[in-house]
Write a protein that holds these residues in place. Sequence first.
Motif, mmCIF file in Angstrom:
data_model
loop_
_atom_site.group_PDB
_atom_site.id
_atom_site.type_symbol
_atom_site.label_atom_id
_atom_site.label_comp_id
_atom_site.label_asym_id
_atom_site.label_seq_id
_atom_site.Cartn_x
_atom_site.Cartn_y
_atom_site.Cartn_z
ATOM 1 N N GLU A 127 -4.911 -6.927 2.300
ATOM 2 C CA GLU A 127 -5.632 -7.215 3.181
ATOM 3 C C GLU A 127 -7.119 -6.588 2.978
ATOM 4 O OE1 GLU A 127 -6.401 -5.629 7.946
ATOM 5 O OE2 GLU A 127 -4.549 -5.103 6.672
ATOM 6 N N GLY A 128 -8.311 -7.294 3.365
ATOM 7 C CA GLY A 128 -9.573 -6.948 3.132
ATOM 8 C C GLY A 128 -10.232 -6.889 1.778
ATOM 9 N N ALA B 149 -11.629 10.872 -4.905
ATOM 10 C CA ALA B 149 -11.393 10.495 -3.471
ATOM 11 C C ALA B 149 -10.155 9.555 -3.482
ATOM 12 C CB ALA B 149 -12.518 9.917 -2.898
ATOM 13 N N VAL B 150 -9.229 9.656 -2.416
ATOM 14 C CA VAL B 150 -8.047 8.889 -2.290
ATOM 15 C C VAL B 150 -8.123 8.174 -0.806
ATOM 16 C CG1 VAL B 150 -5.334 8.472 -2.415
ATOM 17 C CG2 VAL B 150 -6.822 10.205 -4.099
ATOM 18 N N VAL B 151 -7.942 6.996 -0.836
ATOM 19 C CA VAL B 151 -7.791 6.303 0.639
ATOM 20 C C VAL B 151 -6.536 5.414 0.552
ATOM 21 C CG1 VAL B 151 -10.234 6.075 0.781
ATOM 22 C CG2 VAL B 151 -9.058 4.305 -0.420
ATOM 23 N N GLU B 152 -5.994 5.272 1.931
ATOM 24 C CA GLU B 152 -4.731 4.640 2.147
ATOM 25 C C GLU B 152 -4.907 3.100 1.787
ATOM 26 O OE1 GLU B 152 -1.558 5.943 3.254
ATOM 27 O OE2 GLU B 152 -2.678 7.835 2.410
ATOM 28 N N SER B 153 -5.993 2.533 1.932
ATOM 29 C CA SER B 153 -6.105 1.016 2.027
ATOM 30 C C SER B 153 -7.343 0.417 1.730
ATOM 31 C CB SER B 153 -5.522 0.342 3.273
ATOM 32 O OG SER B 153 -6.450 0.772 4.441
ATOM 33 N N LEU B 154 -7.523 -0.698 1.355
ATOM 34 C CA LEU B 154 -8.938 -1.405 1.228
ATOM 35 C C LEU B 154 -9.753 -1.306 2.550
ATOM 36 C CD1 LEU B 154 -7.960 -4.440 -1.164
ATOM 37 C CD2 LEU B 154 -8.563 -1.908 -1.669
ATOM 38 N N LEU C 18 -14.237 -6.344 1.187
ATOM 39 C CA LEU C 18 -14.537 -5.365 0.572
ATOM 40 C C LEU C 18 -15.533 -5.532 -0.607
ATOM 41 C CD1 LEU C 18 -14.572 -2.217 -0.342
ATOM 42 C CD2 LEU C 18 -12.590 -2.368 -1.363
ATOM 43 N N LEU C 19 -15.078 -6.501 -1.589
ATOM 44 C CA LEU C 19 -15.763 -6.959 -2.550
ATOM 45 C C LEU C 19 -17.333 -7.538 -2.308
ATOM 46 C CD1 LEU C 19 -13.223 -8.772 -4.953
ATOM 47 C CD2 LEU C 19 -14.128 -6.448 -5.230
ATOM 48 N N ALA C 20 -17.107 -8.450 -1.177
ATOM 49 C CA ALA C 20 -18.512 -8.707 -0.721
ATOM 50 C C ALA C 20 -19.377 -7.785 -0.102
ATOM 51 C CB ALA C 20 -18.327 -9.734 0.482
ATOM 52 N N LEU D 166 -6.403 -5.223 -5.920
ATOM 53 C CA LEU D 166 -6.827 -6.051 -4.824
ATOM 54 C C LEU D 166 -5.780 -7.141 -4.707
ATOM 55 C CD1 LEU D 166 -10.175 -6.628 -6.823
ATOM 56 C CD2 LEU D 166 -9.788 -5.444 -4.905
ATOM 57 N N VAL D 167 -4.849 -7.097 -5.482
ATOM 58 C CA VAL D 167 -3.551 -7.980 -5.198
ATOM 59 C C VAL D 167 -2.291 -6.936 -5.538
ATOM 60 C CG1 VAL D 167 -4.905 -9.998 -6.019
ATOM 61 C CG2 VAL D 167 -3.795 -8.888 -7.758
#
Length: 220
Positions: free
Chosen positions: A87-88, A198-203, A92-94, A13-14
């Motif tokens: 970013e995001g 699963a693997v993703v590039e970004s939030l 995302l948390l919300a 997240l950071v």
Amino acid sequence: MADTAIFDVDGTLVDTNYQHALAWYQAFRRHDITLPVWRLHRAIGMGGDQLVAHVAGDDVEERLGEDLRTAWEEEFDGMIDSVAAFEGARELLADVKHRGFRLVLASSGKKKHVEHFLDLIGGTDVADAWTTSEDAEASKPAPDLVQVALAKVEGTDAVMIGDSTWDAIAAGKADIPTIAVRTGGFSVEELTEAGAVAVVESLPDLRDGLDDGPLNRPTR
């Protein structure tokens, strides 16, 4: 179906992983030990109680472990103002919270660092609970912190969202699947071999694909 989403904080997240690596590099240099930064980076996500022996051996841990952790804290304190949220992160948390998940922000970091990061992402406003290094005896890759995070919200099944191989290994030991985000600088292959489902590039990519993975509970 999972009822709890456990988010790693540092590196997920950071954006902290490279500051952590450099802080450890400078901490070891204080004791005339020079380790390649790339090697230190590969250990980021592992708790400081285990990192020293992992990268420098049991002898260094026995002789200098506590001194190195103190030096790391001092070095990282000097870099913390350079840390930014990814970013995001807040959005995302919300979104995940709005879908009905119990939301835990799981960190093995120092309390003062975690509080700073929670401020960056508005974490205390959206999360049901969070952890620090004070909440578990053994840090990742031990499963203790993940188990504590789940217990804090009285969850029954969880999904872990993390950025490092150590997140996936720790969650796997607790029988919790991990969605890995590449924000920590680890490769797809490293993350999947560590157990990520699963693997993703970004939030933002994770947020866009919430309907297609373990966080696909209908919006309430």
